[in-house]
Design an enzyme around this catalytic site. Structure first.
Site, PDB file in Angstrom:
ATOM      1  N   GLY A  58      -3.823  12.867  -4.944  1.00 17.85           N
ATOM      2  CA  GLY A  58      -5.193  13.133  -5.964  1.00 17.85           C
ATOM      3  C   GLY A  58      -5.232  14.448  -5.471  1.00 17.85           C
ATOM      4  O   GLY A  58      -5.678  15.721  -6.417  1.00 17.85           O
ATOM      5  N   GLY A  67      -1.281   2.301   5.179  1.00 16.53           N
ATOM      6  CA  GLY A  67      -0.458   1.516   5.903  1.00 16.53           C
ATOM      7  C   GLY A  67      -1.528   1.058   7.223  1.00 16.53           C
ATOM      8  O   GLY A  67      -2.719   0.573   7.646  1.00 16.53           O
ATOM      9  N   HIS A 123       4.250   1.175   1.345  1.00 10.75           N
ATOM     10  CA  HIS A 123       3.583   2.411   1.849  1.00 10.75           C
ATOM     11  C   HIS A 123       3.048   3.288   0.686  1.00 10.75           C
ATOM     12  O   HIS A 123       4.110   4.322   0.494  1.00 10.75           O
ATOM     13  CB  HIS A 123       3.737   3.434   3.087  1.00 10.75           C
ATOM     14  CG  HIS A 123       3.353   3.297   3.774  1.00 10.75           C
ATOM     15  ND1 HIS A 123       3.320   4.559   4.818  1.00 10.75           N
ATOM     16  CD2 HIS A 123       1.522   3.544   3.808  1.00 10.75           C
ATOM     17  CE1 HIS A 123       2.015   5.335   5.065  1.00 10.75           C
ATOM     18  NE2 HIS A 123       1.393   4.817   4.671  1.00 10.75           N
ATOM     19  N   ASP A 124       2.073   3.243   0.535  1.00 10.39           N
ATOM     20  CA  ASP A 124       2.009   4.130  -0.648  1.00 10.39           C
ATOM     21  C   ASP A 124       2.041   6.143  -0.056  1.00 10.39           C
ATOM     22  O   ASP A 124       2.563   6.343  -1.743  1.00 10.39           O
ATOM     23  CB  ASP A 124       0.017   4.573  -0.597  1.00 10.39           C
ATOM     24  CG  ASP A 124      -0.673   4.979   0.214  1.00 10.39           C
ATOM     25  OD1 ASP A 124      -0.064   5.316   1.525  1.00 10.39           O
ATOM     26  OD2 ASP A 124      -1.210   4.853   0.286  1.00 10.39           O
ATOM     27  N   SER A 129     -10.420   3.266  -3.767  1.00 12.64           N
ATOM     28  CA  SER A 129     -10.554   2.692  -5.070  1.00 12.64           C
ATOM     29  C   SER A 129      -8.624   1.968  -5.616  1.00 12.64           C
ATOM     30  O   SER A 129      -8.014   2.675  -4.259  1.00 12.64           O
ATOM     31  CB  SER A 129     -10.082   4.468  -6.131  1.00 12.64           C
ATOM     32  OG  SER A 129      -9.829   4.593  -5.791  1.00 12.64           O
TER      33      SER A 129
END
Length: 503
Positions: free
Chosen positions: A417, A86, A244-245, A19
């Site tokens: 999460g 990434g 990058h998350d 998502s």
């Protein structure tokens, strides 16, 4: 949101494999208040025989979310930045046109590419230069597959942009690679923090495609006039967060020990990224042996970490259950797992068979059957097997990290999460025999927003960013239990994985 507040608002575009969201962060002067403005589905799309990302639809959803944020917050919005997963990339032509939809990292086109590279550059030499763990979908192998299979497309390209850099290009026209996302590519020299041009030329890759590398917090320009007209975000600055998350998530780990080797983190989501924050890359033979990686972080730090398959196992089990006519929410699956028999069946989460199987429950069952274990049948047994196996993998990786940094890590922070999964959190504390601190669940968006705030001068340091996280969210704590039971299970898990120590 309280009325009459004139505090500034920062927008985070956060794209994940399942998502995407546009998040708004409002700074009160003491706390960061995050709200979700717009959420939309994501996922790879089959196109012919390949797996792609529908970036045009994603860009449409991003613009919709930005427009909603503009209507809610008006001129209080001061900046926006994007983070994503990434390795994946977009190719642009010399006219700024997309050269096809970008491939998704789970596409099978890179099969055999690592072995072809190792015939030209030994594995040890490649690690010593790039510091990255060997995964078949690293950008280096993707780009080689792209060039080998579609040389005309690569020849027509003028610029390669990683996924968050592409969003920034769409927002403001910038053509740069933010450092943390570039560091996931295996195209970067880990010690020089620059493109490994000699390596890339030796492999026949066009270095000219690669853009300038910039650090997180770089101001990239103001949103395009056309974007401002469509969204209402006139004059808003585009700021590169840790793009990058995982880098953004690690920036939001609420530790009081920034700069000290006392803690480990797990960024828990589709993937679990477990690591420590170090000042320089670790490029030893042992790091190569256990296939550990060195990715960029904030303030020139490195994330010494291991990619672990993560909640992907459970997500794919849930999809398979739905395909069989049995739909469950994630809390329902967690409840069923909590009721199943403990430590009955274990798998190596990072076995290649789990990367993208057509049927995840069957893949788990086949692993258990092949290794002489009870075969999990029910939904609860399958999900519990996944959770317990992940926790034991964390224990294994924790041992490797402690070995590499030469000291015991006293606490584990779980962010993202997956930090909301109370069962997995407790399993992690039990398996690792370490206290676990959980939160924030929105670590990626928070790290993104806090970096934008720092670029604007609201915050002065990484330690101050993390102090803001502690003031802004409620954290959870889990103490380890039942050490003897988990020690026995870990011995079994070690035997299951000993033939693939570095997997």
């Amino acid at each position: 949101m309280a009325k009459g507040m004139n505090s500034q608002v920062y927008l985070a575009v956060d794209l994940g494999a399942e998502s995407g969201r546009v998040m708004a962060g409002r700074w009160t002067g003491k706390r960061m208040l995050l709200e979700e403005v717009h959420r939309f589905a994501n996922g790879p799309v089959w196109l012919g025989e390949s797996l792609r990302w529908d970036v045009l639809r994603l860009w449409q959803e991003i613009q919709q979310g930005l427009g909603m944020a503009a209507r809610q917050h008006g001129r209080r919005v001061v900046s926006v930045g994007a983070d994503t997963w990434g390795v994946d990339y977009v190719l642009l032509s010399r006219h700024g046109e997309l050269l096809g939809l970008p491939y998704a990292y789970r596409d099978a086109r890179t099969q055999g590419e690592m072995e072809r590279v190792f015939r030209k550059v030994p594995r040890a030499d490649l690690f010593k230069q790039t510091g990255l763990q060997f995964l078949p979908f690293n950008t280096l192998f993707q780009l080689l597959a792209h060039q080998r299979q579609h040389p005309d497309v690569v020849a027509a390209a003028r610029r390669l942009l990683f996924m968050p850099d592409f969003v920034h290009w769409a927002l403001c026209g910038s053509e740069v690679a933010e450092f943390t996302i570039a560091s996931t590519s295996q195209c970067l020299d880990a010690q020089r923090r620059a493109w490994a041009e000699g390596l890339l030329k030796k492999l026949g890759l066009p270095v000219k495609l690669l853009p300038e590398i910039v650090p997180p917090g770089t101001k990239l320009g103001r949103v395009r006039a056309s974007v401002a007209a469509r969204t209402g975000l006139d004059g808003v600055e585009v700021v590169a967060p840790p793009a990058h998350d995982t880098a953004s998530a690690v920036a939001a780990v609420p530790t009081r020990d920034t700069g000290k080797l006392t803690w480990a983190y797990i960024s828990s989501g589709t993937w679990s990224l477990m690591g420590v924050e170090v000042k320089r890359p670790v490029l030893t033979e042992r790091a190569l042996e256990v296939n550990i990686t060195n990715e960029g972080g904030v303030d020139g730090t490195y994330r010494l970490l291991k990619n672990i398959m993560g909640l992907w196992l459970v997500q794919q089990c849930r999809r398979a259950f739905e395909a069989r006519g049995r739909s469950f929410t994630y809390p329902e699956l967690v409840q069923r797992a909590s009721e199943a028999a403990p430590l009955r069946s274990l798998v190596n989460p990072d076995d290649p068979r789990f990367l993208n199987p057509p049927d995840m429950p069957r893949a788990i069952q086949e692993f258990c059957q092949e290794t002489g274990q009870p075969v999990p049948r029910s939904e609860g047994e399958l999900v519990r097997c996944a959770f317990e196996s992940l926790a034991l993998r964390y224990r294994q990786v924790l041992g490797w990290l402690e070995e590499l940094v030469g000291r015991r890590l006293d606490v584990i922070h779980i962010v993202g999460g997956g930090s909301q999964n109370r069962l997995l959190n407790q399993f992690t504390a039990d398996a690792c025999q370490r206290p676990v601190i959980t939160g924030p669940a929105e670590a990626t968006a928070m790290g993104n927003v806090l970096t934008q705030m720092r670029a604007r001068g609201e915050l002065k340091s990484l330690a101050e960013m993390r102090e803001t996280v502690r003031k802004s969210v409620e954290l959870g704590e889990y103490e380890p239990r039942r050490p003897e039971v988990w020690e026995e299970a870990f011995a079994r898990f070690q035997k299951l994985t000993e033939t693939r120590t570095g997997s």
